[in-house]
Design an enzyme around this catalytic site. Structure first.
Site, PDB file in Angstrom:
ATOM      1  N   GLU A 160     -20.123 -22.175  -2.199  1.00  0.00           N
ATOM      2  CA  GLU A 160     -19.685 -20.973  -2.926  1.00  0.00           C
ATOM      3  C   GLU A 160     -20.820 -20.088  -3.434  1.00  0.00           C
ATOM      4  OE1 GLU A 160     -16.944 -22.392  -5.919  1.00  0.00           O
ATOM      5  OE2 GLU A 160     -15.581 -23.224  -4.428  1.00  0.00           O
ATOM      6  N   GLU A 265     -11.070 -28.110   3.044  1.00  0.00           N
ATOM      7  CA  GLU A 265     -10.303 -28.388   1.814  1.00  0.00           C
ATOM      8  C   GLU A 265      -8.880 -27.866   1.966  1.00  0.00           C
ATOM      9  OE1 GLU A 265     -12.420 -27.090  -1.711  1.00  0.00           O
ATOM     10  OE2 GLU A 265     -14.356 -27.700  -0.903  1.00  0.00           O
TER      11      GLU A 265
HETATM   12  C1  XIL Z   1     -11.840 -29.367  -7.424  1.00  0.00           C
HETATM   13  C2  XIL Z   1     -11.272 -30.787  -7.592  1.00  0.00           C
HETATM   14  O1  XIL Z   1     -10.241 -30.950  -6.645  1.00  0.00           O
HETATM   15  C3  XIL Z   1     -10.761 -30.982  -8.987  1.00  0.00           C
HETATM   16  O2  XIL Z   1     -10.367 -32.334  -9.183  1.00  0.00           O
HETATM   17  C4  XIL Z   1     -11.830 -30.611  -9.993  1.00  0.00           C
HETATM   18  O3  XIL Z   1     -11.315 -30.703 -11.298  1.00  0.00           O
HETATM   19  C5  XIL Z   1     -12.364 -29.217  -9.754  1.00  0.00           C
HETATM   20  O4  XIL Z   1     -12.810 -29.103  -8.410  1.00  0.00           O
HETATM   21  N1  XIL Z   1     -13.573 -25.780  -4.238  1.00  0.00           N
HETATM   22  C6  XIL Z   1     -14.369 -26.893  -4.088  1.00  0.00           C
HETATM   23  C7  XIL Z   1     -13.920 -28.181  -4.649  1.00  0.00           C
HETATM   24  O5  XIL Z   1     -15.380 -26.828  -3.389  1.00  0.00           O
HETATM   25  O6  XIL Z   1     -14.990 -28.974  -5.080  1.00  0.00           O
HETATM   26  C8  XIL Z   1     -12.939 -27.995  -5.796  1.00  0.00           C
HETATM   27  O7  XIL Z   1     -12.455 -29.267  -6.159  1.00  0.00           O
HETATM   28  C9  XIL Z   1     -11.831 -27.058  -5.397  1.00  0.00           C
HETATM   29  C10 XIL Z   1     -12.376 -25.706  -5.012  1.00  0.00           C
END
Ligand code: XIL
Length: 372
Positions: A160, A265
């Site tokens: 990011e 994701e």
């Molecule tokens: C999220 C997790 O799923 C949660 O459990 C945590 O509280 C916050 O982060 N983008 C990403 C991930 O790259 O690391 C994030 O994961 C979601 C958005």
């Protein structure tokens, strides 16, 4: 001639048997019985694992993970604040277990994530001096990647780094080191494990301006001589957006850079989105309300069907471009434990994944498997 006469019927018989055997329906082929086997010639299929998955404390979840997936990502335990909580302290308890689980099941193990402004930990956010930041980054990356050399097969090196308009996001890393921090992160990771795949990972990568930003970022890294192997599209998507065409354009543009494309994701949110929030910036949030949380009593059949169709359309596209895509990872295992129950609104009942709260495969699962 005599021998031929004798053997001819035998030959005909062999031919008939062979031909018949091909046509008699067998038991359902083993490769159709799980996602990882069904898609084995296309791309890896995986899930992000939380603490309880890593500890194998829920047998139903453990069974799904072992049966369905051939790649795993750490949902939280490798993030800076957890793995490197103090300048001189690392905590590898859960990350070691996570990697061991992947080894045990012969999985492609993903490290998430080395350099990210969120879930960073206060001590690192407060660094002001470039030399100090370089030393800290070097210690962070080389210690973690070095520890799992040959065991973690791919790293989200930078997560990011871009704003929605494609410019570089203002983070402590950019503030202190300028844009050179990107190359530094990739170089440190490549040095610590030259064999590991190295990725840039981000959300909203179908948005045209951000897409152009990724193309610029990857090109700059390549021109600087850094090793970058892939672009990870987070893929926190909705029922209708982004469109299949927008996703396809991104696959084509990233792949044209000569890097692998992966969906890192994936989930499909079925709840109304608060208007103020776009994308997956975990620092944003909105107030809960009845309007924003309509399915507390269960997912209506019509929405279940819409979601199944959406997953089918997405996977149809992935299959069309399986030569460019190396991995598809769901962000979680079952609906009950998805981060989407708390993002961008805390305490909602969401249904974004392909296994339900009882760990049963949903219609979406059946449709994804049905494409093979
Ligand atoms: C999220 C997790 O799923 C949660 O459990 C945590 O509280 C916050 O982060 N983008 C990403 C991930 O790259 O690391 C994030 O994961 C979601 C958005």
């Amino acid at each position: 001639m005599k021998t031929f006469k004798l053997f001819f019927p035998v030959l005909v018989l062999i031919f008939l048997i062979a031909n018949c055997a091909e046509k008699i329906p067998q038991n359902p082929p083993a490769e159709k019985s799980s996602l990882k086997t069904a898609y084995k010639d296309d791309f890896y299929i995986g899930a992000a694992l939380n603490r309880s998955h890593i500890n194998e404390s829920v047998p139903e979840a453990a069974k799904i993970i072992e049966k369905e997936f051939n790649t795993i990502t750490a949902e939280n335990v490798m993030k800076w604040m957890h793995i490197h909580p103090g300048r001189d302290s690392f905590n590898f308890d859960l990350s070691d277990k996570f990697v061991a689980l992947g080894e045990k099941n012969n999985m492609f193990v993903i490290g998430h994530t080395l350099v990210w402004h969120s879930q960073l930990g206060r001590w690192a956010r407060d660094i002001k001096e470039p030399e100090e930041m370089k030393v800290v980054m070097e210690n962070h990356v080389s210690t973690i990647v070095g520890r799992y050399k040959g065991k973690v097969h791919g790293w989200d090196v930078v997560n990011e780094a871009l704003n929605e308009d494609g410019t570089l996001r203002k983070t402590v890393f950019l503030d202190v080191l300028g844009e050179d921090y990107l190359k530094l992160a990739f170089d440190l990771a490549a040095k610590a494990d030259p064999e590991a795949e190295l990725y840039y990972n981000d959300y909203s990568l179908t948005n045209p301006q951000k897409r152009a930003g990724v193309v610029r970022l990857v090109r700059q890294l390549q021109e600087s001589g850094a090793k970058i192997d892939g672009v990870g599209m987070q893929a926190h998507w909705g029922l209708t957006s982004p469109s299949i065409e927008e996703i396809e354009t991104s696959i084509l543009e990233y792949s044209a850079l000569g890097v692998k494309v992966m969906f890192t994701e994936l989930d499909v949110d079925v709840l109304p989105n608060p208007r103020s929030i776009q994308g997956a910036d975990i620092n944003q949030s909105a107030e809960n309300s009845e309007l924003l949380n309509p399915y507390t009593a269960g997912l209506p059949d019509s929405i279940q069907a819409q979601q199944a169709q959406r997953y089918e359309d997405i996977f149809r596209l992935f299959l069309k471009h399986q030569d460019k895509i190396t991995r598809v990872t769901f962000w979680g295992v079952d609906d009950g434990h998805s981060w989407k129950n708390n993002f961008p609104v805390r305490g909602r009942t969401n249904y974004p994944l392909i296994f339900d709260r009882e760990y049963r495969p949903k219609e979406a699962y059946v449709r994804i498997l049905g494409l093979k």
